[in-house]
Design a protein around this motif. Sequence first.
Motif, PDB file in Angstrom:
ATOM      1  N   MET A   1       0.871  -1.171   0.000  1.00 54.70           N
ATOM      2  CA  MET A   1       0.000   0.000   0.000  1.00 54.70           C
ATOM      3  C   MET A   1       0.911   1.225   0.000  1.00 54.70           C
TER       4      MET A   1
ATOM      5  N   ALA B   1      -2.210   0.824   7.772  1.00 54.54           N
ATOM      6  CA  ALA B   1      -1.919  -0.179   6.743  1.00 54.54           C
ATOM      7  C   ALA B   1      -1.754  -1.564   7.365  1.00 54.54           C
TER       8      ALA B   1
ATOM      9  N   TYR C   1      -1.847  -4.696   5.078  1.00 54.97           N
ATOM     10  CA  TYR C   1      -0.923  -4.228   4.041  1.00 54.97           C
ATOM     11  C   TYR C   1       0.425  -3.871   4.643  1.00 54.97           C
TER      12      TYR C   1
END
Length: 110
Positions: free
Chosen positions: A13, A39, A44
């Motif tokens: 990300m 994230a 991510y």
Amino acid sequence: MSRPDIDPTLPLMLGYLCEPPLHSQAATEKLKILLKAFARREGYALGTVYVEHLPTAPAAFEALLEAIRRYEVDAVVVPTKTHLEPLGEPSKMQRLTRETNARVLVAESL
């Protein structure tokens, strides 16, 4: 985009934020830390956070678009919608979703 602090088993990300003119470097770093935590919670690994500075705008946004295409990134995180949709400016959010396949996640709780 290989960095030792990025878990290669997680999808990548990228982050984006617009730094207000009187924003301190410490405040920007705090936002980056919070984006990284967001994230991680979403599953991510956060790569580069592109920071837009008014004197060089839209250089960071253009670099973000290029990185999304180059690394086939499927998600971008911003602190709030206003980082992609500032008042009086055409929507970067629309352009990002139109020109790439990336989803935009808004960490509004920051």
